[in-house]
Design an enzyme around this catalytic site. Structure first.
Site, PDB file in Angstrom:
ATOM      1  N   TYR A  41       0.845  -1.196   0.000  1.00 48.14           N
ATOM      2  CA  TYR A  41       0.000   0.000   0.000  1.00 48.14           C
ATOM      3  C   TYR A  41       0.876   1.240   0.000  1.00 48.14           C
ATOM      4  O   TYR A  41       1.677   1.441   0.911  1.00 48.14           O
ATOM      5  CB  TYR A  41      -0.912  -0.005   1.239  1.00 48.14           C
ATOM      6  CG  TYR A  41      -1.905   1.133   1.259  1.00 48.14           C
ATOM      7  CD1 TYR A  41      -2.988   1.151   0.394  1.00 48.14           C
ATOM      8  CD2 TYR A  41      -1.772   2.190   2.159  1.00 48.14           C
ATOM      9  CE1 TYR A  41      -3.899   2.198   0.403  1.00 48.14           C
ATOM     10  CE2 TYR A  41      -2.688   3.235   2.180  1.00 48.14           C
ATOM     11  CZ  TYR A  41      -3.751   3.235   1.306  1.00 48.14           C
ATOM     12  OH  TYR A  41      -4.656   4.263   1.323  1.00 48.14           O
ATOM     13  N   ASP A  73       9.182   3.718   0.585  1.00 48.85           N
ATOM     14  CA  ASP A  73       7.999   4.295   1.216  1.00 48.85           C
ATOM     15  C   ASP A  73       8.138   4.042   2.710  1.00 48.85           C
ATOM     16  O   ASP A  73       7.902   2.937   3.196  1.00 48.85           O
ATOM     17  CB  ASP A  73       6.734   3.626   0.652  1.00 48.85           C
ATOM     18  CG  ASP A  73       5.465   4.141   1.323  1.00 48.85           C
ATOM     19  OD1 ASP A  73       5.577   4.876   2.330  1.00 48.85           O
ATOM     20  OD2 ASP A  73       4.376   3.798   0.849  1.00 48.85           O
ATOM     21  N   LYS A 105       2.699  10.087   8.574  1.00 51.75           N
ATOM     22  CA  LYS A 105       2.370   9.652   9.942  1.00 51.75           C
ATOM     23  C   LYS A 105       3.127  10.373  11.061  1.00 51.75           C
ATOM     24  O   LYS A 105       2.728  11.453  11.444  1.00 51.75           O
ATOM     25  CB  LYS A 105       2.514   8.144  10.040  1.00 51.75           C
ATOM     26  CG  LYS A 105       1.580   7.430   9.021  1.00 51.75           C
ATOM     27  CD  LYS A 105       1.126   6.102   9.498  1.00 51.75           C
ATOM     28  CE  LYS A 105       0.502   5.250   8.435  1.00 51.75           C
ATOM     29  NZ  LYS A 105      -0.925   5.469   8.230  1.00 51.75           N
TER      30      LYS A 105
HETATM   31  N1  PMP Z   1       2.278   4.389   2.385  1.00 54.00           N
HETATM   32  C1  PMP Z   1       2.164   3.529   3.390  1.00 54.00           C
HETATM   33  C2  PMP Z   1       3.202   2.482   3.578  1.00 54.00           C
HETATM   34  C3  PMP Z   1       1.081   3.617   4.274  1.00 54.00           C
HETATM   35  O1  PMP Z   1       0.951   2.735   5.269  1.00 54.00           O
HETATM   36  C4  PMP Z   1       0.125   4.635   4.079  1.00 54.00           C
HETATM   37  C5  PMP Z   1      -1.062   4.805   5.005  1.00 54.00           C
HETATM   38  N2  PMP Z   1      -1.363   3.780   5.844  1.00 54.00           N
HETATM   39  C6  PMP Z   1       0.299   5.509   3.014  1.00 54.00           C
HETATM   40  C7  PMP Z   1       1.383   5.367   2.188  1.00 54.00           C
HETATM   41  C8  PMP Z   1      -0.684   6.603   2.758  1.00 54.00           C
HETATM   42  O2  PMP Z   1      -0.601   7.599   3.724  1.00 54.00           O
HETATM   43  P1  PMP Z   1      -1.859   8.523   4.029  1.00 54.00           P
HETATM   44  O3  PMP Z   1      -2.889   7.658   4.679  1.00 54.00           O
HETATM   45  O4  PMP Z   1      -1.315   9.596   4.932  1.00 54.00           O
HETATM   46  O5  PMP Z   1      -2.316   9.069   2.724  1.00 54.00           O
END
Ligand code: PMP
Length: 435
Positions: free
Chosen positions: A149, A231, A258
Site C-alpha cells: 500500500y 515508502d 504519519k
Molecule cells: N504508504 C504507506 C506504507 C502507508 O501505510 C500509508 C497509510 N497507511 C500511506 C502510504 C498513505 O498515507 P496517508 O494515509 O497519509 O495518505
C-alpha cells in the site's frame, strides 16, 4: 456470553453512532481500514496511551492511529506547540518559519537526502515522489510489490486490474512479490528501459525483509540506473534514521508521513538535490518563465499545525526512545508467541521494532500471497476479544513511547484469555492451527 455478544453489550453508543453513519456514509465509514464487523467503535477522547469511546469504555491503545502517534495521544509538548501555532493562525497562505525547521530535523536523519517537500498525506508524498522520479528519469514505468500500500491513488493499486483504474494508468505499473529478489530482478530486467523507479516499503506493513532482499534491490536498481524509492510512511518509526538506517540500505528517494506531523495530516518526500531538480524553479529574469518543471501546489502542503507538532515529535524521539519502544515491541512479540505455543496453536507472530502482529495462519508470512493464507475472521475476533478486555488492537499493532510495561503484561494476559475464548471457533474454522 460470546465475544461478539459481549462486544455489542459494551458498545451500545458506538452501535448507535454507526447506525446513524450508515444512512449517510457508504458502510457508515470514511476509512476502509477502520471498518470491522459487527461495527466499528466510535471514539471520543485520547490521552497518553489511553482511548475512551462514546460509551465511556477506556482502552489501552496499541494502534495509535495506525502507527502515527509515536508519543501517544495529546502529548503535552506537542499540544503546546500546536496551540501556540493555532493562536497565530492555522494557515497563513505563505511559508512559515517552522517548515524549514522540520525539514532540517528530518534531513539530519536521512543520510543522502538534501531536499524535502511536504504534502498533506502519505498518499501524496508517494504520488509526487514517483512523478518526480518519472520526470527525472524521463521514463514511464514504476515497479512495486504485490499487495503493498502506497496510498489511495491510481498509480499504485495493491494488485493489477483494480477497479476504476484507467487502462493506461494500470499499464504504467509492474509488480513483483515482496521478499522475492529473483522475481524482482526478472521484472526489473524485463522493463529496464522503461522503468523510472522501484518503490518498496522496507518493511511491508508488518512483514520484515528477508536478509539480503533490500540490499539486492539496491544493487539491481543501481545496475540498471533505476531509482529506488523507499515508502517509509510507516517504517520511518523504526529508528532515528528510519528503516533505511535500521537496515543499512539507502534509497534514492524517501516518502514519509504519519509520525512526522505530530498527529496532523502530513506527508513528505526527500531526495538528493539532483533528483529533486524537476521541482526547482529555474533562475530567470522574467516571472512568467519562473516555473518549475513540475508544479505541485497543494493548499494544505506543509500545514503549519502539522509542522509545529511534527517538530516536537522528532525533537522528543531521541535514540533512547527508539530503543524503549523496540524493547516493548519485542516483549509483545515474545509474549504472544509464548501464549500461542502454550495454548497449542500455530499462529504467526511477526513484526520488528515497535511493531507486532499476529496472522492467523500456520505459515510464515513474508509476502502478499502468504499473508492471504491468514484467516481474517479469526483476526477480527481476536481484536474484538481484546477490545472487550480494554485493549485497542487493530491494523498495524504497535507500541508508543508512553506505553508502560504493566500495559504490555496486562495485554498479554488478555491475549491468553481471548485465545481461550476463541478455541471453539478456531476448532470449527481452522482446526489446522492446533499444533
Ligand atoms: N504508504 C504507506 C506504507 C502507508 O501505510 C500509508 C497509510 N497507511 C500511506 C502510504 C498513505 O498515507 P496517508 O494515509 O497519509 O495518505
Amino acid at each position: 456470553m460470546s465475544i461478539i455478544d459481549d462486544y455489542i453489550s459494551q458498545n451500545k453508543g458506538s452501535l448507535e453512532a454507526y447506525e446513524k453513519a450508515k444512512g449517510l456514509l457508504p458502510s457508515g465509514n470514511t476509512r476502509s481500514a477502520l471498518y470491522w464487523r459487527p461495527f466499528p467503535l466510535c471514539m471520543r477522547r485520547g490521552e497518553g496511551s489511553k482511548l475512551w469511546d462514546v460509551d465511556g469504555n477506556r482502552r489501552v491503545d496499541f494502534n495509535y492511529n495506525n502507527t502515527t502517534l509515536i508519543l501517544g495521544h495529546t502529548h503535552p509538548r506537542v499540544m503546546q506547540a500546536v496551540r501556540d501555532q493555532m493562536e497565530k493562525g492555522t494557515m497563513l497562505g505563505a511559508a512559515t518559519e517552522t517548515e524549514p525547521r522540520l525539514a532540517e530535523e528530518i534531513l539530519r536523519r536521512l543520510k543522502g537526502s538534501d531536499r524535502i517537500r511536504f504534502t498533506p498525506t502519505g498518499t501524496e508524498a508517494n504520488m509526487q515522489a514517483l512523478r518526480v522520479a518519472r520526470t527525472y528519469k524521463k521514463k514511464p514505468l514504476i515497479a512495486k510489490c504485490l499487495g503493498a500500500y502506497h496510498g489511495s491513488w491510481d498509480g499504485v493499486t495493491l494488485t493489477p486490474n483494480s477497479p476504476g483504474v484507467p487502462t493506461g494508468v494500470g499499464q504504467s505499473t509492474v509488480y513483483f512479490p515482496y521478499n522475492d529478489a529473483g522475481e524482482a530482478e526478472r521484472v526489473i530486467k524485463k522493463h529496464r528501459d522503461e522503468l523510472a523507479a522501484v518503490v518498496v516499503e522496507p518493511t511491508m506493513r508488518d512483514m520484515t525483509p528477508r536478509p539480503g532482499f533490500l540490499e539486492r534491490l539496491r544493487e539491481i536498481t543501481t545496475q540498471y540506473d533505476i531509482l529506488l524509492v523507499f515508502d517509509e510512511v510507516i517504517s520511518f518509526r523504526l529508528g532515528y534514521g528510519g528503516a533505511q538506517e535500521f537496515y543499512g540500505v539507502a534509497p534514492d528517494i524517501t516518502a514519509m508521513g504519519k509520525i512526522i506531523g505530530g498527529g496532523f495530516p502530513v506527508g513528505a518526500y526527500a531526495s538528493t538535490d539532483e533528483c529533486m531538480s524537476p521541482l526547482k524553479i529555474p533562475d530567470a529574469e522574467l516571472p512568467e518563465t519562473a516555473n518549475p518543471v513540475l508544479g505541485f501546489s497543494g493548499t494544505f502542503n506543509a500545514f503549519p499545525l502539522a509542522m509545529a507538532g511534527g517538530l516536537v515529535v522528532l525533537e522528543e524521539m531521541i535514540q533512547e526512545k527508539y530503543d524503549l519502544i523496540a524493547g516493548m515491541g519485542e516483549e509483545m512479540r515474545k509474549g504472544l508467541r509464548g501464549v500461542f505455543a502454550e495454548e497449542g496453536l500455530g499462529v504467526f507472530v511477526g513484526g520488528v521494532g515497535s511493531f507486532f502482529f499476529t496472522a492467523w495462519t500456520d505459515q510464515e508470512v513474508y509476502d502478499h500471497a502468504s499473508s492471504m493464507t491468514a484467516d481474517r475472521g479469526l483476526a477480527n475476533l481476536f481484536n474484538i476479544g481484546m477490545m472487550n478486555k480494554g485493549f485497542f488492537i487493530l491494523g498495524h499493532p504497535n507500541v508508543s513511547a508512553v506505553q508502560s510495561r504493566e500495559e504490555i503484561s496486562a495485554a498479554l494476559t488478555a491475549a491468553r484469555e481471548t485465545v481461550r475464548e476463541m478455541k471453539p471457533m478456531i476448532r470449527e474454522r481452522a482446526p489446522h492451527l492446533f499444533s
